[in-house]
Each structure stands twice: as C-alpha cells, then as structure tokens.
Write a protein that holds these residues in place. Structure first.
Motif, PDB file in Angstrom:
ATOM      1  N   SER A 113      48.412  44.251  31.169  1.00 43.49           N
ATOM      2  CA  SER A 113      47.701  43.067  32.586  1.00 43.49           C
ATOM      3  C   SER A 113      47.540  43.370  34.256  1.00 43.49           C
ATOM      4  O   SER A 113      47.135  43.920  34.452  1.00 43.49           O
ATOM      5  CB  SER A 113      48.977  42.200  32.724  1.00 43.49           C
ATOM      6  OG  SER A 113      48.072  40.957  32.530  1.00 43.49           O
ATOM      7  N   HIS A 114      48.537  42.305  35.012  1.00 40.87           N
ATOM      8  CA  HIS A 114      48.303  42.817  36.495  1.00 40.87           C
ATOM      9  C   HIS A 114      48.658  43.576  36.958  1.00 40.87           C
ATOM     10  O   HIS A 114      48.856  44.634  38.464  1.00 40.87           O
ATOM     11  CB  HIS A 114      48.598  41.929  37.318  1.00 40.87           C
ATOM     12  CG  HIS A 114      50.290  41.455  36.651  1.00 40.87           C
ATOM     13  ND1 HIS A 114      50.335  40.875  35.393  1.00 40.87           N
ATOM     14  CD2 HIS A 114      51.211  41.237  37.697  1.00 40.87           C
ATOM     15  CE1 HIS A 114      51.513  40.836  35.051  1.00 40.87           C
ATOM     16  NE2 HIS A 114      52.097  40.968  36.394  1.00 40.87           N
ATOM     17  N   ASP A 277      42.164  39.973  36.825  1.00 43.06           N
ATOM     18  CA  ASP A 277      43.178  40.891  36.376  1.00 43.06           C
ATOM     19  C   ASP A 277      42.753  41.973  35.557  1.00 43.06           C
ATOM     20  O   ASP A 277      41.622  41.905  34.550  1.00 43.06           O
ATOM     21  CB  ASP A 277      44.783  40.252  36.272  1.00 43.06           C
ATOM     22  CG  ASP A 277      44.698  39.696  35.102  1.00 43.06           C
ATOM     23  OD1 ASP A 277      43.802  38.977  33.996  1.00 43.06           O
ATOM     24  OD2 ASP A 277      45.850  40.203  34.010  1.00 43.06           O
ATOM     25  N   ASP A 279      43.448  42.419  32.422  1.00 40.83           N
ATOM     26  CA  ASP A 279      43.212  42.160  31.567  1.00 40.83           C
ATOM     27  C   ASP A 279      41.922  41.103  30.835  1.00 40.83           C
ATOM     28  O   ASP A 279      41.771  39.966  30.103  1.00 40.83           O
ATOM     29  CB  ASP A 279      44.052  42.036  30.054  1.00 40.83           C
ATOM     30  CG  ASP A 279      45.502  41.151  30.260  1.00 40.83           C
ATOM     31  OD1 ASP A 279      45.375  40.680  32.060  1.00 40.83           O
ATOM     32  OD2 ASP A 279      45.806  40.833  29.699  1.00 40.83           O
ATOM     33  N   ASP A 281      42.635  37.740  31.718  1.00 39.69           N
ATOM     34  CA  ASP A 281      43.414  36.088  31.670  1.00 39.69           C
ATOM     35  C   ASP A 281      43.503  35.625  32.622  1.00 39.69           C
ATOM     36  O   ASP A 281      43.726  34.278  33.245  1.00 39.69           O
ATOM     37  CB  ASP A 281      44.423  36.408  30.478  1.00 39.69           C
ATOM     38  CG  ASP A 281      45.788  37.326  31.349  1.00 39.69           C
ATOM     39  OD1 ASP A 281      44.963  37.647  32.340  1.00 39.69           O
ATOM     40  OD2 ASP A 281      46.831  37.429  30.541  1.00 39.69           O
ATOM     41  N   ARG A 282      43.777  36.251  33.973  1.00 39.88           N
ATOM     42  CA  ARG A 282      43.770  35.369  35.295  1.00 39.88           C
ATOM     43  C   ARG A 282      42.827  35.083  36.566  1.00 39.88           C
ATOM     44  O   ARG A 282      41.891  35.653  35.759  1.00 39.88           O
ATOM     45  CB  ARG A 282      44.840  36.153  36.145  1.00 39.88           C
ATOM     46  CG  ARG A 282      46.435  36.307  35.490  1.00 39.88           C
ATOM     47  CD  ARG A 282      47.422  37.223  36.394  1.00 39.88           C
ATOM     48  NE  ARG A 282      48.276  37.302  35.834  1.00 39.88           N
ATOM     49  CZ  ARG A 282      49.753  37.751  36.642  1.00 39.88           C
ATOM     50  NH1 ARG A 282      49.948  37.169  37.633  1.00 39.88           N
ATOM     51  NH2 ARG A 282      50.818  37.539  35.313  1.00 39.88           N
TER      52      ARG A 282
END
Ligand code: VG1
Ligand code: CO
Length: 543
Positions: A113-114, A277, A279, A281-282
């Motif tokens: 992720s982030h 981000d 991946d 999702d943010r």
C-alpha cells in the motif's frame, strides 16, 4: 506436467488481526519465504484445487517475480483459473471488482500500500475473500495458524508464462487469463457516475491535477480522466508505475504529496487536485491552496452523493472508522440515516456493506469507498467529487465553506510518532489503559475529560466482538483525542494520535488547524506522557 514438493518449515507470518502480510522486500525475497506464505494462504482457505483467483499488484519492486511464483504455485496446487492484470498490474479496488464480477474464490494482491517500495523498501501480500474484501479475521487466523505448522509447498518447475500480453495460456491444467487492468474498472465507474457532465465540465475549461505518485493509479487515471473524460493532457502527473515509486513514499497526504501541494498553491493552480497511494485505494483531495481533510471529504461526499446517478436514491447508511472525525455523523443525523463507528481497517466495513446497512464508508487515513466494491477506492472518490462539482456548480472551497456554516467544522489532525521501540510504545499504551478509569472529570490544559475508554466493537451483523482498538478521550465541549498503535508498519512501532475539536455553525471556521487544536495537543501530552515514553517532543509526521 510434474510438480515439485519442497520441504519447508514454519515462518513468521502475518500478525494476527492484520489484513495482510507486510515485510521488508528483502524478507519476501529470502528463499522460500513468499512460497511458504502463498502455500499457507491456499491451505488456510481449504486448498486451491479447482479454484479461481484474481492476481495483481501495484507494480513495486519484486511484483513481477512474485506473480510468476504465484502462477506456478496455483498450477501445482490444482487451481482452475487465474485472472491476472497485464504486466502484473491491478489496483486494489480493481481486484475487488474483478473478484465480484467474475464470482471468483478470492484474490491475491501484491502491495504494501502506502509503504515505500524498492529493494530496500516494503512488500506485501494480501488475500481478499470471495466478497471482494480483505479477508476477515476468521480467514487470516486460519492462514496464520498454517504458517505455524507448514512443512512443504508445491510449485511448478517451469517458467510461469508471459503476463505482458493480453490473452490466455495454460500452465498444466491451470488457465491463465491476462486482462487489461483498466477496462473492467472503467466500465464500473461509468455505471456509477455522470461521465457526460464531468466531460462537459472539463471541456468547459475545468482543470485538474491528479498525482499518481509513480504508483498503480497512473494507467487508470490517464485512461479515464485524460482519455474518456477529456481532461487536458498532462493533468495526470507521475503516471508511470515505478518499482520504487520514484524514490518516494506513495502516501497521499500533504507531507508526501508535496509536489501536488506546491502545484495547488501555485499561481496557476488548477481547480481541483487529487492524489492516490501505492495500490490505488486511498485518495487525497485539494482545492486551490486548500487541503480537504479526509474526514471532511467523507462528510461532504455523504452530503452530496445524490448528485451521482448511483447514489441518487439516497444512502442506506454510512460508516467511519473510530479515529475518523465526527463530521460525517452530523451529516448522517441530518439526512436521517444511521452512522456506524468501526475499528480501523477496511475489513470491518465488509459485513455492513454486504448486509446493505451502509452505502458509503471512510477512514481518516484517506480511504473512502462505497458498496460498489469491498475495498476503499481512490479514483472512485475523485470521480464522485468531480461528479458533485459538475452538477453543483460551486467550487470545492466554496462548497466546503458553506458546509461548515451549516454543519459546523471539525478541526482535525493526526500526529504520528514513527519507529519508536515497541516496548516503549506498549508501555505508553499500557500505562494509559491502566489510568482510564481515573480520567473522567480531570482538568488538563484547560479542558475537562468527560469520559475515556478503550474502543471495543460489536459487529451488528455477526455479533463478533473486537476489543482494544484504541483509547478514546472525550472532552467537554466536543474535543476528542484517540491513541492507537499502527498495525501496518514494518519497523518498530508507530503511535498514532488523532486530534479533533468541533466548532459549531456560528464559528468563523477560519483558524489554522494546529493552532485550533493546540489545547488538545497539550492535554494529550500531559495525559499520555508521550515525550517521557518516546523521547520525542514532536511528532514525525503531522497530517
Ligand atoms: C493504516 C490506516 C488505516 C488503513 C490501513 C490500511 O493502518 O491508519 O486507516 O485502513 O493503514 O491502509 P494503521 O494500522 O497503520 O494505522 V492501506 O492504503 O493498506 O491499504
Ligand atoms: Co492502500
């Protein structure tokens, strides 16, 4: 085709209660480590025989190699079919959509992720269940249990095949479908939003800057915003996924997305700014020289979602993670819809979404989403914002100002103390928990504590109880502070301190955020002895 069975021994797997395995990339590259965990995922979910999975990742270093390993292991474990993004690329919300659309048995997402990527950065593997959402605790516990007892894994010896070309091929009995990572996702977005209205707005001169942060949303944003919706060429920056995210930290907040912040405060600032981000999702949302806090964004999207065709009939309910500000609660109350408060992490929204109890949900950490998938969805939030602006006519800063006038403003900030020794972090939280019962009525830094507790969540759908999700301290007058330890870091512990203060509709709403929160900042320092425990007198990251 003959498969290999390789002897192995238990590994240090995913922490119980977390929805994915995140480790240094170097750990994942140790011989057999990734293989070991993937076998545990298969074994812990009843075996891969006859099953179909979606597989993709955010393009970080080791992504392609890991996908090859998973393909070879799926073949050796008897899986029927894999749906793989071209070049191994799929955003987290795109995986969620593909699982649901194809009715697969789940999906494997390669991302931390982030967290930063690269050879010296982080890597991660996350299993999503058949509803498209992060595996619930029942499944992650079973996978974890497997990591403690594993003794062998199965893998095809051959080359995994070519995932750089769209089409399909076979590896033994396994069918591998290599698909366009963007097409299905775009189709879903088109079904939710008024693309014509957004396109007209862009054709009328509306300008956007979307910072993909060298991560997975680049191809999605390029195709949808600049392609289909006719935003000016160059509207999407840092659009090519890079193995180390251009050396940056793909975390969309004012600290790490400083390039976007500079553009949005420049002289020729576009009308709207956004970032996503690693991946995808943010989301981070900005107006001209104005950062819209994720908690405010959730409240505003809830208030105006009816402008988008998919939500024109109203929302069944909303949910926010506990540390997220209460701005959305006030909107929900006025709309007459329920508002649920869940522990941090998207998996807790899954049951509420599946049961139709909520339509929209969000977290203070820049995650917003709806019942269209079972993950948070960065580009979805951006498109919903664009749809609202196209229909409403006001600019985003004006819209927010009017919103505060009507609902009041929840000043909000998160202070992170990173990489502190785990023992020190635990000592701080334990000391605080021991004192919880004595805090009510205490006067600190001019504030009076109303009540304090350790957040526990009883899931209204399956009645499962999740405890110790963070300490909440509520002050008289509506100020609030929450303290909890991060579950996604890979080094030491991260203490997150969430600060909030409410100013009613009559206020001027124009204070600088940290100044508005200074009494709360002082109160939490005194109550939790942060400096004494951590040796720090200032947070590392303030967002
Ligand atoms: C953080 C955020 C949380 C988010 C999680 C995963 O967790 O605070 O809100 O759900 O990251 O986000 P923690 O435990 O470090 O506070 V990400 O974009 O994986 O997908
Ligand atoms: Co993410």
């Amino acid at each position: 085709m003959t498969f290999l069975t390789v002897q192995t021994s238990p590994i240090e797997g995913q922490k119980p209660g977390t929805s994915g395995l995140r480790k240094k990339t170097a750990v994942f590259r140790e011989p057999g480590y990734l293989e070991n965990f993937v076998q545990c995922v298969f074994d812990g979910t009843g075996g891969a025989a006859g099953k179909t999975y979606v597989v993709g990742g955010d393009g970080r270093f080791f992504n392609t190699e890991a996908i090859g390993t998973i393909i070879r292991m799926a073949a050796a474990n008897g899986a029927k079919r894999l749906i793989v993004g071209q070049n191994g690329i799929l955003s987290t919300p795109a995986v969620s959509n593909l699982i649901r659309k194809n009715g697969t048995d789940g999906g494997i997402i390669l991302s931390a992720s982030h967290n930063p990527g690269g050879e010296n950065g982080d890597f991660g593997v996350k299993f999503n269940a058949a509803n498209g959402g992060p595996a619930p605790e029942k499944i992650t516990d079973a996978i974890f249990a497997r990591t403690q007892g594993i003794s062998e894994y199965r893998i095809a010896p051959d080359d995994a095949g070519d995932v750089s070309t769209i089409g399909n091929y076979r590896l033994g009995d396994l069918q591998v479908d290599v698909i366009d990572p963007v097409a299905d996702y775009e189709e879903l977005m088109r079904a939710l939003f008024d693309f014509d209205a957004i396109r007209e707005m862009f054709e009328g001169g509306f300008r956007i800057c979307f910072d993909a942060m060298h991560a997975v949303t680049g191809p999605y944003a390029k195709q949808i915003l600049e392609g289909t919706l006719a935003a000016a060429p160059g509207s999407v920056i840092n659009a090519v996924p890079s193995p180390d995210f251009g050396g940056g930290h793909p975390d969309p907040n004012p600290v790490w997305a400083s390039e976007l912040v500079a553009i949005m405060s420049g002289e020729r600032a576009p009308d709207f700014g956004a970032a996503s981000d690693g991946d995808g999702d943010r989301n981070m949302i900005m107006g001209k020289d104005a950062f819209v806090s994720p908690s405010d964004s959730l409240a505003l999207l809830t208030a105006y979602a009816h402008h988008a065709p998919a939500y024109s009939g109203g929302l069944s309910g909303v949910a926010r993670s506990m540390p997220t500000s209460q701005a959305v609660d006030i909107v929900a109350e006025r709309l007459g819809i329920p508002c649920y408060e869940t522990p941090t992490g998207w998996k807790f929204f899954g049951n509420l979404l599946d049961a139709g109890k909520v339509t929209v949900c969000g977290e203070e950490s820049a995650g917003t989403g709806s019942d269209h998938v079972r993950e948070k969805d960065g580009l979805w939030a951006v498109l919903l914002w664009l749809n609202i602006l196209a229909r409403d006519g006001r600019d985003i800063v004006q819209l927010r100002r009017d919103h505060w006038r009507s609902f009041g403003r929840n000043y909000y900030s998160r202070h992170d103390f990173e990489e502190i020794p785990t023992e020190a972090a635990n000592a701080l939280m334990n000391a605080l928990r021991r004192r919880l019962g004595t805090l009510a009525g205490a006067r600190v830094a001019g504030l009076t504590v109303n009540e304090a507790d350790d957040f526990a969540y009883a899931d209204p759908v399956d009645n499962s109880l999740t405890e110790h999700q963070g300490v909440r301290i509520l002050f008289q007058g509506g100020a609030r502070v929450v303290l909890r330890l991060s579950g996604t870091g890979t080094q030491g512990a991260t203490l997150r301190v969430y600060l909030g203060r409410y100013e009613g509709p009559g206020g001027d709403h124009g204070q600088e955020v940290q100044a508005a929160l200074s009494p709360v900042i002082e109160a939490v320092e005194r109550i939790a002895d942060i400096t004494k425990h951590t040796g720090r007198n200032k947070a590392d990251i303030i967002t």
